[in-house]
Design an enzyme around this catalytic site. Structure first.
Site, short mmCIF file in Angstrom:
data_model
loop_
_atom_site.label_atom_id
_atom_site.label_comp_id
_atom_site.label_asym_id
_atom_site.label_seq_id
_atom_site.Cartn_x
_atom_site.Cartn_y
_atom_site.Cartn_z
N SER A 133 0.80 -1.23 0.00
CA SER A 133 0.00 0.00 0.00
C SER A 133 0.83 1.28 0.00
O SER A 133 0.52 2.22 -0.75
CB SER A 133 -0.96 -0.05 1.20
OG SER A 133 -1.44 1.22 1.52
N HIS A 153 -2.65 -3.78 10.49
CA HIS A 153 -3.13 -3.18 11.73
C HIS A 153 -2.02 -2.95 12.75
O HIS A 153 -2.28 -2.70 13.92
CB HIS A 153 -4.25 -4.03 12.34
CG HIS A 153 -5.55 -3.93 11.59
ND1 HIS A 153 -5.71 -3.11 10.50
CD2 HIS A 153 -6.75 -4.54 11.77
CE1 HIS A 153 -6.95 -3.23 10.04
NE2 HIS A 153 -7.60 -4.09 10.80
N HIS A 178 -11.81 0.60 9.42
CA HIS A 178 -12.30 -0.60 10.10
C HIS A 178 -11.43 -0.94 11.30
O HIS A 178 -10.28 -0.53 11.39
CB HIS A 178 -12.35 -1.80 9.15
CG HIS A 178 -13.26 -2.89 9.64
ND1 HIS A 178 -12.90 -4.21 9.65
CD2 HIS A 178 -14.51 -2.81 10.16
CE1 HIS A 178 -13.92 -4.92 10.14
NE2 HIS A 178 -14.90 -4.10 10.46
#
Ligand code: SAH
Ligand code: MG
Length: 221
Positions: A133, A153, A178
């Protein structure tokens, strides 16, 4: 060619599309997926830009988002290196041995992701971007109507996702995050501390929705 926009903003999600989302492996509860879909529809009706998802895994959340992209006449770029997050690796809580490439002994969720998107009939609107990413973010310039962050995360990956991507959300668009757990007893803190709080701290986002661990933030002028 004019973009076709449905006249009913909250056009219901077809039961078959929802069934495809629920049939896919993944970590998106159904009520949060439905909320994600509604947020993406609203954002896509307001802002004429594509959508990005960071962290697709096997395509579960991607189906809810991709269906919204189709409904508003745009596309969804689904960014994932498909090698899994830390917690997906062998020996960790969320490991699934059926998504390991036996040839190299590494996770590979891309074939399962592809099957999910194919079966949901979304191959023309969901564009897989396979890679890290932060690297994709470095070369990204297109403004976004909807950005959904559900990638790594850990502290560092979450921070890099915020820094690399949140700035691309257009005014009137939406940042959805999220696994936001303000109480450490409920789960890991990185999405809360490295994405949700910094976004609010910029003064450029206001919270418009909460469903489970999903937070919906709207980009304001
Ligand atoms: N949204 C999914 C779950 C995503 S799990 C669902 O609804 O089920 C997190 C995903 O983020 C994993 O597939 C992992 O491969 C991906 N990921 C983690 N860190 C990443 C990074 N730095 N670049 C790209 N993808 C990453
Ligand atoms: Mg998640």
């Amino acid at each position: 060619m004019p973009i076709m926009v449905p006249s009913v903003p909250s056009a219901p999600l077809g039961p078959d599309v929802r069934a495809h989302a629920l049939a896919a492996k993944g970590f998106m509860p159904s009520d949060e997926g439905d909320a994600l879909h509604r947020a993406a529809l609203a954002a896509g009706l307001e802002v004429k830009h594509p959508m990005v998802e960071i962290g697709s895994y096997c395509g579960r959340s991607t189906v809810w988002l991709g269906a919204a992209a189709r409904a508003v006449g745009t596309v969804l770029f689904a960014v994932d290196h498909h090698r899994g997050s830390e917690e997906n690796q062998s020996g960790w809580e969320h490991h699934d041995p059926t998504v390991v490439d036996p040839r190299i002994g590494k996770m590979d969720t891309l074939p399962t992701f592809r099957a999910t998107i194919h079966d949901a009939g979304l191959e023309d609107v969901v564009i897989a971007v396979v890679g890290p990413s932060p690297t994709v973010a470095r070369y990204w310039t297109t403004p976004l109507s909807m950005l959904f962050i559900d990638g790594g995360h850990g502290e560092e990956p979450a921070r890099l996702d915020f820094e690399g991507w949140a700035k691309h959300v257009a005014v009137g668009g939406t940042l959805a995050v999220h696994d936001v757990f303000p109480d450490p007893a409920d789960g890991g803190r990185a999405p809360y501390e490295q994405i949700y709080l910094p976004a609010l701290r910029t003064g450029l986002f206001e919270e418009t929705g909460v469903t489970g661990s999903l937070r919906i933030l709207r980009r304001i002028p």
